[in-house]
Design a protein around this motif. Structure first.
Motif, PDB file in Angstrom:
ATOM      1  N   ILE A 104       2.113  -0.416  13.069  1.00  0.00           N
ATOM      2  CA  ILE A 104       3.262  -0.556  13.711  1.00  0.00           C
ATOM      3  C   ILE A 104       4.216   0.693  13.351  1.00  0.00           C
ATOM      4  N   ASP A 105       3.393   1.985  12.803  1.00  0.00           N
ATOM      5  CA  ASP A 105       4.073   2.938  12.698  1.00  0.00           C
ATOM      6  C   ASP A 105       5.194   3.121  11.560  1.00  0.00           C
ATOM      7  N   GLU A 106       5.119   2.366  10.373  1.00  0.00           N
ATOM      8  CA  GLU A 106       5.761   2.245   9.138  1.00  0.00           C
ATOM      9  C   GLU A 106       5.117   3.031   8.129  1.00  0.00           C
ATOM     10  N   PRO A 107       5.194   4.290   8.119  1.00  0.00           N
ATOM     11  CA  PRO A 107       4.262   4.802   6.981  1.00  0.00           C
ATOM     12  C   PRO A 107       4.763   4.514   5.694  1.00  0.00           C
ATOM     13  N   GLY A 108       6.030   4.584   5.153  1.00  0.00           N
ATOM     14  CA  GLY A 108       6.787   4.143   3.990  1.00  0.00           C
ATOM     15  C   GLY A 108       6.005   2.862   3.585  1.00  0.00           C
ATOM     16  N   GLY A 109       5.966   1.898   4.357  1.00  0.00           N
ATOM     17  CA  GLY A 109       5.600   0.482   4.068  1.00  0.00           C
ATOM     18  C   GLY A 109       4.073   0.364   4.031  1.00  0.00           C
ATOM     19  N   ALA A 110       3.290   1.375   4.577  1.00  0.00           N
ATOM     20  CA  ALA A 110       1.894   1.550   4.447  1.00  0.00           C
ATOM     21  C   ALA A 110       1.463   2.068   3.084  1.00  0.00           C
ATOM     22  N   LEU A 111       2.482   3.074   2.853  1.00  0.00           N
ATOM     23  CA  LEU A 111       2.131   3.686   1.328  1.00  0.00           C
ATOM     24  C   LEU A 111       2.437   2.709   0.153  1.00  0.00           C
ATOM     25  N   ARG A 112       3.567   1.903   0.146  1.00  0.00           N
ATOM     26  CA  ARG A 112       3.909   0.968  -0.910  1.00  0.00           C
ATOM     27  C   ARG A 112       2.635   0.039  -0.832  1.00  0.00           C
ATOM     28  N   ALA A 113       2.194  -0.346   0.319  1.00  0.00           N
ATOM     29  CA  ALA A 113       0.949  -1.605   0.525  1.00  0.00           C
ATOM     30  C   ALA A 113      -0.144  -0.818  -0.330  1.00  0.00           C
ATOM     31  N   PHE A 114      -0.671   0.354  -0.028  1.00  0.00           N
ATOM     32  CA  PHE A 114      -1.627   0.964  -0.391  1.00  0.00           C
ATOM     33  C   PHE A 114      -1.307   1.280  -1.974  1.00  0.00           C
ATOM     34  N   ASP A 115      -0.475   1.527  -2.424  1.00  0.00           N
ATOM     35  CA  ASP A 115      -0.199   2.005  -3.618  1.00  0.00           C
ATOM     36  C   ASP A 115      -0.378   0.550  -4.478  1.00  0.00           C
ATOM     37  N   GLY A 116       0.218  -0.452  -3.842  1.00  0.00           N
ATOM     38  CA  GLY A 116       0.107  -1.824  -4.514  1.00  0.00           C
ATOM     39  C   GLY A 116      -1.538  -2.113  -4.730  1.00  0.00           C
ATOM     40  N   ALA A 117      -1.995  -1.817  -3.584  1.00  0.00           N
ATOM     41  CA  ALA A 117      -3.667  -2.221  -3.818  1.00  0.00           C
ATOM     42  C   ALA A 117      -4.470  -1.477  -4.967  1.00  0.00           C
ATOM     43  N   LEU A 118      -3.926  -0.255  -5.075  1.00  0.00           N
ATOM     44  CA  LEU A 118      -4.337   0.755  -5.866  1.00  0.00           C
ATOM     45  C   LEU A 118      -4.259   0.563  -7.331  1.00  0.00           C
ATOM     46  N   VAL A 128      -8.778   3.837   0.639  1.00  0.00           N
ATOM     47  CA  VAL A 128      -7.076   3.324   0.309  1.00  0.00           C
ATOM     48  C   VAL A 128      -6.612   4.531  -0.372  1.00  0.00           C
ATOM     49  N   ARG A 129      -7.270   5.069  -1.397  1.00  0.00           N
ATOM     50  CA  ARG A 129      -6.510   6.214  -2.332  1.00  0.00           C
ATOM     51  C   ARG A 129      -6.404   7.432  -1.119  1.00  0.00           C
ATOM     52  N   ALA A 130      -7.421   7.778  -0.594  1.00  0.00           N
ATOM     53  CA  ALA A 130      -7.596   9.057   0.596  1.00  0.00           C
ATOM     54  C   ALA A 130      -6.505   8.758   1.347  1.00  0.00           C
ATOM     55  N   ARG A 131      -6.125   7.564   2.161  1.00  0.00           N
ATOM     56  CA  ARG A 131      -5.110   7.310   3.245  1.00  0.00           C
ATOM     57  C   ARG A 131      -3.863   7.388   2.273  1.00  0.00           C
ATOM     58  N   ALA A 132      -3.785   7.010   1.213  1.00  0.00           N
ATOM     59  CA  ALA A 132      -2.413   7.019   0.398  1.00  0.00           C
ATOM     60  C   ALA A 132      -1.999   8.308   0.339  1.00  0.00           C
ATOM     61  N   ASP A 133      -3.091   9.030  -0.370  1.00  0.00           N
ATOM     62  CA  ASP A 133      -2.588  10.631  -0.522  1.00  0.00           C
ATOM     63  C   ASP A 133      -2.115  11.258   0.813  1.00  0.00           C
ATOM     64  N   GLU A 134      -2.956  10.964   1.929  1.00  0.00           N
ATOM     65  CA  GLU A 134      -2.637  11.764   2.883  1.00  0.00           C
ATOM     66  C   GLU A 134      -1.171  11.117   3.802  1.00  0.00           C
ATOM     67  N   LEU A 135      -0.850  10.001   3.327  1.00  0.00           N
ATOM     68  CA  LEU A 135       0.541   9.558   3.647  1.00  0.00           C
ATOM     69  C   LEU A 135       1.357  10.040   2.936  1.00  0.00           C
ATOM     70  N   ARG A 136       1.261  10.238   1.430  1.00  0.00           N
ATOM     71  CA  ARG A 136       2.154  10.868   0.396  1.00  0.00           C
ATOM     72  C   ARG A 136       2.769  12.357   1.069  1.00  0.00           C
ATOM     73  N   SER A 137       1.401  12.629   1.281  1.00  0.00           N
ATOM     74  CA  SER A 137       1.631  14.194   1.862  1.00  0.00           C
ATOM     75  C   SER A 137       2.414  14.462   3.134  1.00  0.00           C
ATOM     76  N   ASP A 138       2.097  13.672   4.100  1.00  0.00           N
ATOM     77  CA  ASP A 138       2.719  13.510   5.347  1.00  0.00           C
ATOM     78  C   ASP A 138       4.436  13.281   4.957  1.00  0.00           C
ATOM     79  N   LEU A 139       4.465  12.177   4.375  1.00  0.00           N
ATOM     80  CA  LEU A 139       5.877  11.863   4.042  1.00  0.00           C
ATOM     81  C   LEU A 139       6.623  12.859   3.224  1.00  0.00           C
ATOM     82  N   ALA A 140       5.972  13.377   2.305  1.00  0.00           N
ATOM     83  CA  ALA A 140       6.735  14.778   1.497  1.00  0.00           C
ATOM     84  C   ALA A 140       7.072  15.709   2.664  1.00  0.00           C
ATOM     85  N   GLY A 141       6.206  15.937   3.562  1.00  0.00           N
ATOM     86  CA  GLY A 141       6.455  17.037   4.647  1.00  0.00           C
ATOM     87  C   GLY A 141       7.518  16.862   5.496  1.00  0.00           C
TER      88      GLY A 141
END
Length: 186
Positions: free
Chosen positions: A147-161, A170-183
């Motif tokens: 649903i195109d909510e990357p911030g929510g996705a990152l919080r959920a992935f970090d919670g799982a990790l 999940v870690r790879a996806r979270a790292d990718e999102l973190r990089s995207d959001l930082a950009g």
């Protein structure tokens, strides 16, 4: 060479997985030890065996009708018969509303059917019943991505990790999102 702590953790995980269930659900006494092993181990094989043991315990249920419905629902999921799977998991949550894995499997089905709001509602119930349900949190991350909510996705992935640090995808996806959001912040 196998390190003694890794071997001990693996043996402990196997013994716990084979022990008779205390309650056969998310409040099963074996889970606390398995989650400690999951946090402490650095050995991928031990981590995988421990995750498998946790998932097996979550699937256990003392009621034969619930076990049969879960098995049938999972078979329908694999056959991509989502409407039939949903009917099975609807019955599970109606008959056993305190069974977290029933809610999680129904959430998976809703997700596969594209009903993200229903999937989120079921995941929230699963997490209320079992806050350590790392697959439910990872699934929530996938829904937020859909649903195109990357911030929510990152919080959920970090919670799982935080519960299971061995989820490589999940870690790879979270790292990718973190990089995207930082950009995006630049």
């Amino acid at each position: 060479m196998i390190r003694l702590p890794s071997l001990l953790a693996a043996v402990t995980a196997v013994i716990l997985a084979l022990a008779p269930p205390a309650s056969a659900r998310q409040d099963d006494a074996r889970l606390d030890t398995l989650f400690r092993v999951l946090q402490d181990t650095r050995d991928d094989a031990v981590a995988q065996a421990t995750q498998d043991a946790i998932r097996s315990i979550w699937l256990e249920h003392p009621g034969p009708e619930i076990r049969d419905l879960m098995e049938e629902g999972v078979q329908y999921l694999f056959a991509e018969r989502f409407t039939d799977a949903l009917a099975m998991f609807d019955r599970v949550v109606d008959l056993a509303p305190d069974y977290a894995e029933g809610w999680n499997r129904r959430a998976n089905t809703h997700y596969l059917m594209g009903d993200y709001a229903a999937a989120v509602a079921d995941i929230r119930t699963a997490l209320e019943l079992e806050p350590r349900h790392f697959p439910a949190l990872a699934g929530l991350g996938l829904i937020y991505l859909a649903i195109d909510e990357p911030g929510g996705a990152l919080r959920a992935f970090d919670g799982a990790l935080s519960i299971n640090p061995h989820l490589k995808g999940v870690r790879a996806r979270a790292d990718e999102l973190r990089s995207d959001l930082a950009g995006e912040a630049l």
